[in-house]
Enzyme design. Structure first.
Site, PDB file in Angstrom:
ATOM      1  CG  LEU A  29      -6.080   1.695 -14.294  1.00  0.00           C
ATOM      2  CD1 LEU A  29      -6.506   0.858 -15.489  1.00  0.00           C
ATOM      3  CD2 LEU A  29      -7.280   2.023 -13.419  1.00  0.00           C
ATOM      4  CG  HIS A  30      -3.654   0.755  -7.604  1.00  0.00           C
ATOM      5  ND1 HIS A  30      -4.596  -0.091  -7.059  1.00  0.00           N
ATOM      6  CD2 HIS A  30      -4.070   2.012  -7.331  1.00  0.00           C
ATOM      7  CE1 HIS A  30      -5.529   0.630  -6.460  1.00  0.00           C
ATOM      8  NE2 HIS A  30      -5.245   1.908  -6.613  1.00  0.00           N
ATOM      9  CG  HIS A  33      -7.703   0.740 -10.078  1.00  0.00           C
ATOM     10  ND1 HIS A  33      -6.561   1.456  -9.829  1.00  0.00           N
ATOM     11  CD2 HIS A  33      -8.738   1.560  -9.757  1.00  0.00           C
ATOM     12  CE1 HIS A  33      -6.879   2.658  -9.390  1.00  0.00           C
ATOM     13  NE2 HIS A  33      -8.191   2.746  -9.319  1.00  0.00           N
ATOM     14  CE  LYS A 145     -16.975  -5.107   1.401  1.00  0.00           C
ATOM     15  NZ  LYS A 145     -16.984  -6.187   2.410  1.00  0.00           N
ATOM     16  CG  ASP A 147     -12.195   5.195  -2.130  1.00  0.00           C
ATOM     17  OD1 ASP A 147     -11.564   6.018  -1.465  1.00  0.00           O
ATOM     18  OD2 ASP A 147     -11.759   4.675  -3.167  1.00  0.00           O
ATOM     19  CD  GLN A 150     -15.960   6.441  -4.551  1.00  0.00           C
ATOM     20  OE1 GLN A 150     -15.556   7.572  -4.759  1.00  0.00           O
ATOM     21  NE2 GLN A 150     -15.353   5.388  -5.078  1.00  0.00           N
ATOM     22  CB  SER A 182      -4.323   4.429  -2.544  1.00  0.00           C
ATOM     23  OG  SER A 182      -4.565   5.769  -2.892  1.00  0.00           O
ATOM     24  CB  SER A 183      -4.092   6.554  -7.626  1.00  0.00           C
ATOM     25  OG  SER A 183      -4.848   5.603  -8.338  1.00  0.00           O
TER      26      SER A 183
HETATM   27  O1  PAF Z   1     -13.150   5.998  -6.751  1.00  0.00           O
HETATM   28  C1  PAF Z   1     -12.920   6.655  -7.777  1.00  0.00           C
HETATM   29  O2  PAF Z   1     -11.936   6.416  -8.493  1.00  0.00           O
HETATM   30  C2  PAF Z   1     -13.845   7.803  -8.151  1.00  0.00           C
HETATM   31  O3  PAF Z   1     -14.340   8.444  -7.028  1.00  0.00           O
HETATM   32  C3  PAF Z   1     -14.973   7.363  -9.090  1.00  0.00           C
HETATM   33  C4  PAF Z   1     -15.909   6.370  -8.418  1.00  0.00           C
HETATM   34  C5  PAF Z   1     -14.401   6.744 -10.348  1.00  0.00           C
HETATM   35  C6  PAF Z   1     -15.821   8.587  -9.491  1.00  0.00           C
HETATM   36  O4  PAF Z   1     -15.049   9.556 -10.126  1.00  0.00           O
END
Ligand code: PAF
Length: 275
Positions: A29-30, A33, A145, A147, A150, A182-183
């Site tokens: 986590l950063h 998050h 956002k 991602d 996603q 980002s990680s």
């Molecule tokens: O964005 C992420 O960290 C992952 O793609 C998620 C949404 C937790 C699904 O594994």
């Protein structure tokens, strides 16, 4: 913060928790998050975070094995952020038998952009998120956002399948020099970290050019890709798309987003800016 490692324990733990807001993560986590978790507090009574590195969304040769697992540090950050519950299942709890049922988002959304370079990625993301929704039964779920594709895949999934969950799209958090948190930034060498904000700067240039009236999107995309390559990157794409469906814009479309992905050394970075 209560930590649950089993589905049964999690369900019992949040059964009387009021309106549950889920923030799914893969850990490491950063501040990006943590910002999602703080925003989550505004949408319900209980913030539930999940940490699960989901094998289904990685292809062989991607960074599943080396994806950073930093549980102790993550817990400290979650407690400091006021998170109520953490779901931290082992792989055997999430996938006790090989996963044979999948959520298949539409090809026109997942075979483009990230999906072109990471086939099956969004099938794996949609499947695990559907399963997390089924396990945790949240009223709200928060996705960043950063991602963008996603976020769209998952909000369309919730709408198309009439899932009883509201999807919140949270703004990207950036370092002072513009790099999206980002990680994977942790994989960058010191020299690469200095170079990395170029991706955001170039996307910002594209955004400003469009806001100033430029409509030759292909020229802007080519210029950004050339610039990345000239500085040692291996670009996958820089692309101007419609925000609503990520298809190429037609003349007159105004709700746009510019998205980019490129490899710097061995690290693949993605970013985007709404226009
Ligand atoms: O964005 C992420 O960290 C992952 O793609 C998620 C949404 C937790 C699904 O594994």
């Amino acid at each position: 913060m209560k930590i649950h490692e089993t589905v049964a324990g999690l369900r019992a733990g949040v059964s009387n928790a009021g309106r549950v807001v889920l923030v799914p993560t893969m850990g490491n986590l950063h501040d990006g998050h943590i910002s999602l978790m703080r925003q989550a507090q505004d949408y319900g009574d209980t913030v539930l975070v999940s940490i699960f590195v989901n094998r289904l969304q990685f292809r062989p040769g991607e960074d599943f094995e080396k994806y950073p697992r930093t549980f102790a540090a993550d817990c400290e950050r979650l407690v400091a952020a006021g998170v109520d519950h953490l779901f931290f299942p082992a792989e055997s709890e999430m996938y006790p038998t090989p996963q044979r049922y999948f959520v298949m988002p539409p090809a026109e959304l997942i075979d483009i952009l990230e999906g072109e370079f990471r086939p099956d990625h969004f099938r794996g993301v949609a499947t695990v998120v559907m399963k997390l929704f089924s396990i945790t039964q949240p009223q709200v779920a928060v996705f960043g956002k950063k991602d963008y594709q996603q976020m769209l895949v998952l909000s369309n999934m919730a709408r198309d399948l009439a899932l009883p969950v509201d999807i919140v799209a949270a703004e990207t958090v950036r370092a002072a020099d513009g790099l999206a948190l980002s990680s994977r930034n942790g994989f960058l060498s010191a020299q690469e970290r200095t170079e990395a904000p170029r991706l955001h700067r170039l996307l910002e240039g594209v955004r400003q050019a469009i806001q100033a009236g430029e409509r030759d999107y292909a020229r802007l995309e080519r210029a950004a890709i050339t610039e990345l390559a000239a500085h040692g990157w291996v670009p996958d794409y820089v692309s101007v798309r419609q925000r609503s469906n990520l298809q190429p814009p037609s003349t007159g479309d105004s709700e746009l987003v510019v998205l980019g992905a490129a490899r710097l050394g061995t690290t693949r970075l993605i970013d985007n800016l709404e226009i």
